[in-house]
Scaffold this motif. Structure first.
Motif, PDB file in Angstrom:
ATOM      1  N   GLU A 107       0.835  -1.197   0.000  1.00 19.30           N
ATOM      2  CA  GLU A 107       0.000   0.000   0.000  1.00 19.30           C
ATOM      3  C   GLU A 107       0.875   1.253   0.000  1.00 19.30           C
ATOM      4  OE1 GLU A 107      -3.430   2.675   0.597  1.00 19.30           O
ATOM      5  OE2 GLU A 107      -2.727   1.066  -0.704  1.00 19.30           O
TER       6      GLU A 107
ATOM      7  N   PRO B  52      -4.050  -3.598  -2.189  1.00 16.63           N
ATOM      8  CA  PRO B  52      -3.283  -2.808  -3.153  1.00 16.63           C
ATOM      9  C   PRO B  52      -2.768  -3.619  -4.328  1.00 16.63           C
ATOM     10  CG  PRO B  52      -1.880  -3.401  -1.322  1.00 16.63           C
ATOM     11  CD  PRO B  52      -3.222  -4.048  -1.053  1.00 16.63           C
TER      12      PRO B  52
ATOM     13  N   ARG C 238      -6.820  -1.729   2.606  1.00 18.82           N
ATOM     14  CA  ARG C 238      -7.050  -1.778   1.172  1.00 18.82           C
ATOM     15  C   ARG C 238      -6.349  -3.014   0.581  1.00 18.82           C
ATOM     16  NH1 ARG C 238      -7.599   2.650  -2.241  1.00 18.82           N
ATOM     17  NH2 ARG C 238      -6.679   4.041  -0.673  1.00 18.82           N
TER      18      ARG C 238
END
Length: 412
Positions: free
Chosen positions: A290, A348, A346
């Motif tokens: 990330e 990524p 997230r």
């Protein structure tokens, strides 16, 4: 910026927006984001008049361009200089700046060498080094809050110890690795003041690297010696062997250093993300990826069009240089939700921080292993981390990097 036809594409495709901003200007290197937004919003293809080049900045088109090595070659150089029309003034990488079939054998050797077997072998050793290094920092600066420079004491110190050991080069002279790679990556851009500042040492550094790419300079059992063994088996030529070793000198440390600096800076400026990592140390690799997406330590790479090539409704003319904006693609809202937010929750995967396609970074999982070992050691030992002073950038024509990130940590 004006909506107009570029000089060379006017006859062959849709109008190409022209931007006269120099992407290698000091202001843009300090803060690339306004230009990146302008590039993405202008269209799939943009003409940069400052250097007579084309640019892609949207994720969709950068991804496709990196994947399409047949239309966008690396063999003419991944820098501004076009070695299709001029004699190379520097040694080209046997891996990064070669296309099939010349690219294939060196790539296979490195992929096997740096693959899962090597990572399993190195994990225990690199974990121990990370734990020793973090323990030493905390013990040497005992107190309520421990202050140090995260770049010099961790992001540089750790890769400069573990990777050269694995490569098989002696401790003496390792301080040359970062300046050598820094100059090489600067040289991918124009010959500006950044190149001029490091030029006086260029020959010295190159000669040191060349000498340490030879068989007799490399420790038995290390990556370098194994590359020479591959030449003995006929997997690559004897002439290719030092060039393949040199590719590890050029890319094996520098980009990892700046990626580690990026993730340490990101975590120090996002305390809630640090606490998430502490609660789930298994997120170490996700946090690293990330940060590579969010900060994009490698900002750009060039390709050269092998023929008139369509991008959207526009056409890149044969022989034109095309600048792929990896950092802009990694923050493209067409691909990522809240792209300017650093978030370890997230996914990524799919970011372009390590490139993509046949030329994507062959050692990216080695970098991830280094990050996992170091971040896990920190998460187990540090309760909190924050910025302790103004971070300082180190400008480079290709990299977005930190020269200094002062931090304060509280031992767990």
């Amino acid at each position: 910026m004006t909506e107009t036809l570029s000089p060379t594409a006017a006859r062959s495709g849709a109008p190409v927006p022209v931007i006269d901003t120099d992407p290698f200007g000091r202001q843009q290197l300090e803060d690339p984001f306004p230009l990146e937004v302008a590039l993405r919003e202008a269209g799939p293809l943009v003409y940069l008049s400052a250097h007579d080049i084309y640019a892609m900045a949207r994720y969709e088109h950068v991804y496709a361009g990196l994947r399409d090595w047949q239309s966008f070659q690396s063999g003419a150089g991944v820098g501004l200089s076009n070695f299709r029309i001029r004699k190379p003034w520097r040694q080209l990488s046997a891996v990064v700046e070669a296309d099939p079939p010349q690219h294939d054998a060196p790539r296979r050797v490195l992929a096997d060498l740096l693959g899962p077997r090597a990572q399993r072998r190195l994990r225990t050793e690199w974990t121990a080094v990370a734990e020793e290094m973090v323990d030493g920092l905390l013990a040497a600066r005992a107190g309520a809050g421990v202050e140090f420079d995260a770049v010099s004491m961790l992001a540089k110190a750790y890769p400069l110890r573990v990777f050269p050991d694995a490569l098989g080069i002696p401790e003496a002279g390792r301080e040359n690795l970062l300046p050598f790679s820094d100059f090489l990556l600067n040289a991918f851009g124009p010959r500006n003041d950044l190149v001029a500042a490091s030029a006086p040492r260029a020959r010295e550094l190159s000669e040191w690297v060349s000498a340490h790419c030879e068989r007799e300079a490399l420790a038995e059992g290390g990556f370098g010696a194994q590359i020479w063994s591959a030449a003995d088996r006929g997997e690559i030529t004897v002439q290719q062997a030092p060039q393949v070793v040199r590719s590890l000198f050029a890319a094996g440390v520098n980009t990892t250093v700046h990626a580690l600096a990026a993730v340490l800076h990101a975590l120090a400026t996002h305390p809630e993300q640090w606490q998430r990592l502490r609660a789930e140390p298994g997120l170490a690799r996700v946090a690293f990826d990330e940060a590579v997406r969010w900060a994009s330590p490698v900002q750009t790479f060039f390709r050269t069009a092998t023929g008139d090539t369509r991008v959207g409704d526009a056409v890149v003319p044969d022989g034109a240089k095309v600048l792929m904006f990896l950092g802009a693609a990694n923050r493209d809202p067409r691909r990522w939700a809240d792209p300017d937010v650093f978030d370890v929750s997230r996914d990524p995967s799919g970011h372009l921080g390590f490139g993509f396609g046949i030329h994507q970074c062959v050692g990216q999982n080695i970098a991830r292993l280094e990050a996992e070992c170091l971040l896990t050691a920190l998460a187990e030992r540090v309760a909190a981390i924050e910025i302790a002073g103004p971070p300082r950038r180190r400008l480079n024509n290709t990299l977005r990097s930190w020269d200094s990130v002062p931090v304060r940590v509280w031992p767990a």
